[in-house]
Motif scaffolding. Sequence first.
Motif, PDB file in Angstrom:
ATOM      1  N   VAL A 132       0.852  -1.189   0.000  1.00  0.00           N
ATOM      2  CA  VAL A 132       0.000   0.000   0.000  1.00  0.00           C
ATOM      3  C   VAL A 132       0.889   1.240   0.000  1.00  0.00           C
ATOM      4  N   GLN A 133       0.510   2.214  -0.799  1.00  0.00           N
ATOM      5  CA  GLN A 133       1.176   3.511  -0.754  1.00  0.00           C
ATOM      6  C   GLN A 133       0.197   4.503  -0.146  1.00  0.00           C
ATOM      7  N   PHE A 134       0.663   5.283   0.837  1.00  0.00           N
ATOM      8  CA  PHE A 134      -0.221   6.281   1.422  1.00  0.00           C
ATOM      9  C   PHE A 134       0.534   7.577   1.683  1.00  0.00           C
ATOM     10  N   SER A 135      -0.229   8.644   1.735  1.00  0.00           N
ATOM     11  CA  SER A 135       0.292   9.970   2.067  1.00  0.00           C
ATOM     12  C   SER A 135      -0.656  10.586   3.088  1.00  0.00           C
TER      13      SER A 135
ATOM     14  N   ILE B 191       5.461   3.708   1.119  1.00  0.00           N
ATOM     15  CA  ILE B 191       4.996   2.406   0.645  1.00  0.00           C
ATOM     16  C   ILE B 191       5.219   1.424   1.787  1.00  0.00           C
ATOM     17  N   VAL B 192       4.172   0.698   2.164  1.00  0.00           N
ATOM     18  CA  VAL B 192       4.235  -0.240   3.273  1.00  0.00           C
ATOM     19  C   VAL B 192       3.805  -1.614   2.775  1.00  0.00           C
ATOM     20  N   GLU B 193       4.499  -2.648   3.254  1.00  0.00           N
ATOM     21  CA  GLU B 193       4.153  -4.021   2.899  1.00  0.00           C
ATOM     22  C   GLU B 193       3.758  -4.776   4.158  1.00  0.00           C
ATOM     23  N   GLY B 194       2.638  -5.478   4.094  1.00  0.00           N
ATOM     24  CA  GLY B 194       2.169  -6.263   5.229  1.00  0.00           C
ATOM     25  C   GLY B 194       0.765  -6.771   4.992  1.00  0.00           C
ATOM     26  N   GLU B 195       0.165  -7.273   6.030  1.00  0.00           N
ATOM     27  CA  GLU B 195      -1.214  -7.737   5.948  1.00  0.00           C
ATOM     28  C   GLU B 195      -2.161  -6.536   5.993  1.00  0.00           C
ATOM     29  N   TRP B 196      -3.326  -6.696   5.391  1.00  0.00           N
ATOM     30  CA  TRP B 196      -4.312  -5.611   5.297  1.00  0.00           C
ATOM     31  C   TRP B 196      -4.581  -4.960   6.657  1.00  0.00           C
ATOM     32  N   ASP B 197      -4.910  -5.782   7.652  1.00  0.00           N
ATOM     33  CA  ASP B 197      -5.252  -5.234   8.974  1.00  0.00           C
ATOM     34  C   ASP B 197      -4.082  -4.503   9.616  1.00  0.00           C
ATOM     35  N   GLU B 198      -2.859  -5.014   9.439  1.00  0.00           N
ATOM     36  CA  GLU B 198      -1.680  -4.348   9.995  1.00  0.00           C
ATOM     37  C   GLU B 198      -1.490  -2.963   9.376  1.00  0.00           C
ATOM     38  N   ILE B 199      -1.638  -2.898   8.066  1.00  0.00           N
ATOM     39  CA  ILE B 199      -1.450  -1.635   7.366  1.00  0.00           C
ATOM     40  C   ILE B 199      -2.542  -0.639   7.734  1.00  0.00           C
ATOM     41  N   MET B 200      -3.780  -1.090   7.773  1.00  0.00           N
ATOM     42  CA  MET B 200      -4.879  -0.181   8.116  1.00  0.00           C
ATOM     43  C   MET B 200      -4.757   0.303   9.555  1.00  0.00           C
ATOM     44  N   ASP B 201      -4.339  -0.566  10.467  1.00  0.00           N
ATOM     45  CA  ASP B 201      -4.112  -0.148  11.855  1.00  0.00           C
ATOM     46  C   ASP B 201      -3.004   0.908  11.927  1.00  0.00           C
TER      47      ASP B 201
END
Length: 65
Positions: free
Chosen positions: A3-6, A42-52
């Motif tokens: 996921v890429q976020f700003s 840019i972050v790599e991981g499981e969906w829940d980890e990234i959203m948290d």
Amino acid sequence: MIVQFSIVPLGVGVSVSEYVAKVIKIVDESGLSYKLHAMGTIVEGEWDEIMDLIKEDEQKLNNVG
């Protein structure tokens, strides 16, 4: 998942370095694999980890200042 976020702190004035530093610290402490670039992270991981992680960034940035 990758996921890429700003996060853009609006209405805080010209300098946002305090906010950027806080986000980078939270991302680094998450233990997730990440890469910074000029327009975000840019972050790599499981969906829940990234959203948290993104939720934590947003919540803690509301308390900066």
